[in-house]
Design a protein around this motif. Structure first.
Motif, PDB file in Angstrom:
ATOM      1  N   GLY A 119      -2.167   6.075   3.752  1.00  0.00           N
ATOM      2  CA  GLY A 119      -2.376   6.369   5.168  1.00  0.00           C
ATOM      3  C   GLY A 119      -3.633   5.713   5.699  1.00  0.00           C
ATOM      4  O   GLY A 119      -3.638   5.154   6.802  1.00  0.00           O
ATOM      5  N   MET A 120      -4.702   5.770   4.921  1.00  0.00           N
ATOM      6  CA  MET A 120      -5.966   5.131   5.330  1.00  0.00           C
ATOM      7  C   MET A 120      -5.800   3.618   5.434  1.00  0.00           C
ATOM      8  O   MET A 120      -6.287   2.981   6.373  1.00  0.00           O
ATOM      9  CB  MET A 120      -7.064   5.494   4.332  1.00  0.00           C
ATOM     10  CG  MET A 120      -7.388   6.987   4.282  1.00  0.00           C
ATOM     11  SD  MET A 120      -8.507   7.433   2.922  1.00  0.00           S
ATOM     12  CE  MET A 120      -9.952   6.458   3.348  1.00  0.00           C
ATOM     13  N   ILE A 121      -5.099   3.052   4.450  1.00  0.00           N
ATOM     14  CA  ILE A 121      -4.876   1.602   4.463  1.00  0.00           C
ATOM     15  C   ILE A 121      -3.988   1.209   5.641  1.00  0.00           C
ATOM     16  O   ILE A 121      -4.218   0.194   6.298  1.00  0.00           O
ATOM     17  CB  ILE A 121      -4.249   1.139   3.136  1.00  0.00           C
ATOM     18  CG1 ILE A 121      -5.227   1.377   1.986  1.00  0.00           C
ATOM     19  CG2 ILE A 121      -3.862  -0.339   3.209  1.00  0.00           C
ATOM     20  CD1 ILE A 121      -4.638   1.096   0.618  1.00  0.00           C
ATOM     21  N   GLY A 122      -2.945   2.034   5.914  1.00  0.00           N
ATOM     22  CA  GLY A 122      -2.057   1.740   7.040  1.00  0.00           C
ATOM     23  C   GLY A 122      -2.806   1.699   8.361  1.00  0.00           C
ATOM     24  O   GLY A 122      -2.584   0.802   9.186  1.00  0.00           O
ATOM     25  N   ASN A 123      -3.710   2.659   8.587  1.00  0.00           N
ATOM     26  CA  ASN A 123      -4.517   2.666   9.816  1.00  0.00           C
ATOM     27  C   ASN A 123      -5.430   1.452   9.885  1.00  0.00           C
ATOM     28  O   ASN A 123      -5.629   0.874  10.956  1.00  0.00           O
ATOM     29  CB  ASN A 123      -5.353   3.942   9.892  1.00  0.00           C
ATOM     30  CG  ASN A 123      -4.500   5.183  10.100  1.00  0.00           C
ATOM     31  OD1 ASN A 123      -3.423   5.101  10.692  1.00  0.00           O
ATOM     32  ND2 ASN A 123      -4.963   6.318   9.623  1.00  0.00           N
ATOM     33  N   LYS A 124      -5.970   1.067   8.734  1.00  0.00           N
ATOM     34  CA  LYS A 124      -6.849  -0.110   8.695  1.00  0.00           C
ATOM     35  C   LYS A 124      -6.063  -1.380   9.009  1.00  0.00           C
ATOM     36  O   LYS A 124      -6.568  -2.269   9.726  1.00  0.00           O
ATOM     37  CB  LYS A 124      -7.486  -0.222   7.306  1.00  0.00           C
ATOM     38  CG  LYS A 124      -8.560  -1.286   7.219  1.00  0.00           C
ATOM     39  CD  LYS A 124      -9.744  -0.945   8.118  1.00  0.00           C
ATOM     40  CE  LYS A 124     -10.868  -1.971   7.954  1.00  0.00           C
ATOM     41  NZ  LYS A 124     -12.017  -1.669   8.840  1.00  0.00           N
TER      42      LYS A 124
END
Length: 324
Positions: free
Chosen positions: A39-44
Motif C-alpha cells: 500500500g505504501m509503495i502503491g501510493n508512492k
C-alpha cells in the motif's frame, strides 16, 4: 493465502483443523506485513507517476517490486517450514518453484484488480473536478452577464429621465418614483438565477409605465398570461430585456405605435412586437437578446426560439416548472 498454503503443503493443509489454522495464521501474519508495504509503495508510485501517460511505467515498476517482495516472502516461508519441519514440509527446489509460480500469478491478478480500481477512482475524481470547474466557470459567466444588465439599464433610464426633465418636470417626478420601484426589483433579483413569472410581470408593469411616460400612445404593452403559468420560473430581467430590445430597434411613435405583447401559448411564454424597424442603424452592445440566450444555456435549460416575419418579431421562452 489459501492458494499459497495449498501449493506449499498440498493436501496436508486441509487434513485437519489444526493444520489449516496453523498455516493460515503464519501466512496471514507475513502477508499482512506485505499488504501494508504494498500500500505504501502503491501510493508512492502514484506520486512518482501520476499521469495516465505514465500508467504503463507505473504498472511495470510496481509489479516488479511486488513480485520481488512476494518472492522474498515465499522463499522465507519455505525456509521456515522446511527448517522447522512444520506440517511435514520439505524445502526442495520443486516445492519452492511451485509456491513461487502460484504466488506470482496471484500477485499479477491482484495487481491488475488494484490498477483497474485505482484507475476508475482517479477517473471519477477527475470527472467530479471537471464538473465542479465547469460549474464554477458557468457561474462566473452568469454573474458577468448579470453585471452587464445594470449599467445598460441605468444608462437608458437616465437618458429617458434627462429628456423628461427638459420637457415635462411633473412626469419626470413620476418617472423617478417608477424607476425607484424598478431598481428595488433589480437589486433584489440580481442575486437570483431564477424568479417567478408573476414577479417578472409585476416588474415590467412598472417598467412599462416608464416607457409609457416617455412615449405616450406610441408604446402599447399588452400582458395576457394565464394564471396557472404565473408560478413558473425564468431568469430575472428577461421580459424587461425583450421589451427594451423591441423599443430600441423599432419606431415608437403615436402615429406608428409599437405594440409589445406578453402572453402564454401551449405552455410557453411568448413576447412579440409588430415590426417597424428604424431607418437609422441602431448601435447595440448585444446585451439584450444574446444575454437571455446565454442565461438559458448556462442554466442548462432549453434554448429560446427567435423568429421574424415581415410584420412581427417573436421570442418563445420555455417556462421552467417551479418545484416548490
Amino acid at each position: 493465502m489459501l492458494v499459497i498454503n495449498y501449493s506449499m503443503l498440498g493436501g496436508v493443509y486441509f487434513a485437519s483443523l489444526v493444520n489449516f489454522a496453523t498455516a493460515s495464521l503464519l501466512t496471514l501474519v507475513f502477508m499482512f506485513g506485505i499488504w501494508v508495504v504494498q500500500g505504501m509503495i502503491g501510493n508512492k508510485m502514484l506520486q512518482l507517476y501520476p499521469s495516465h501517460r505514465q500508467a504503463l511505467k507505473r504498472v511495470v515498476v510496481f509489479t516488479s517490486i511486488n513480485l520481488t517482495l512476494v518472492a522474498m516472502l515465499i522463499t522465507f516461508l519455505c525456509w521456515l517450514y522446511g527448517n522447522f519441519h512444520l506440517l511435514g514440509f520439505e524445502f526442495t527446489f520443486t516445492s519452492w518453484l511451485r509456491c513461487l509460480i502460484a504466488s506470482a500469478i496471484i500477485t499479477i491478478v491482484n495487481q491488475a484488480i488494484y490498477e483497474t480500481e485505482s484507475s476508475f477512482r482517479r477517473i471519477r475524481v477527475s470527472q467530479l473536478e471537471a464538473e465542479q470547474l465547469k460549474k464554477e466557470q458557468l457561474q462566473t459567466q452568469f454573474d458577468s452577464l448579470k453585471e452587464q444588465v445594470n449599467p445598460h439599464f441605468l444608462f437608458n433610464s437616465l437618458n429617458s429621465l434627462s429628456s423628461l426633465i427638459a420637457t415635462d418636470p411633473e412626469k419626470a417626478e413620476e418617472f423617478v418614483e417608477e424607476m425607484s420601484r424598478v431598481y428595488r426589483y433589480l437589486l433584489r433579483s440580481n442575486e437570483e438565477q431564477l424568479t417567478t413569472l408573476q414577479r417578472e410581470i409585476e416588474f415590467v408593469s412598472s417598467y412599462n409605465l416608464l416607457l409609457k411616460t416617455r412615449f405616450g400612445e406610441g408604446f402599447r404593452p399588452e400582458v395576457s398570461v394565464a394564471e396557472p403559468f404565473r408560478d413558473c420560473l425564468l431568469p430575472p430581467m428577461t421580459l424587461q430585456l425583450l421589451i427594451e430590445n423591441a423599443v430600441k430597434h423599432n419606431i415608437v411613435d403615436p402615429d406608428m405605435p409599437l405594440t409589445v405583447r406578453v402572453f402564454t401559448e401551449e405552455g410557453k411564454l411568448i413576447v412579440s412586437n409588430n415590426l417597424q424597424k428604424k431607418n437609422k442603424t441602431v448601435i447595440s452592445n448585444k446585451v439584450g437578446l444574446s444575454n437571455i440566450i446565454a442565461k438559458y444555456r448556462l442554466l442548462n435549460y432549453p434554448d429560446i426560439e427567435v423568429s421574424e416575419t415581415a410584420d412581427e418579431f417573436r421570442v418563445v421562452l420555455p417556462l421552467i416548472k417551479n418545484k416548490d
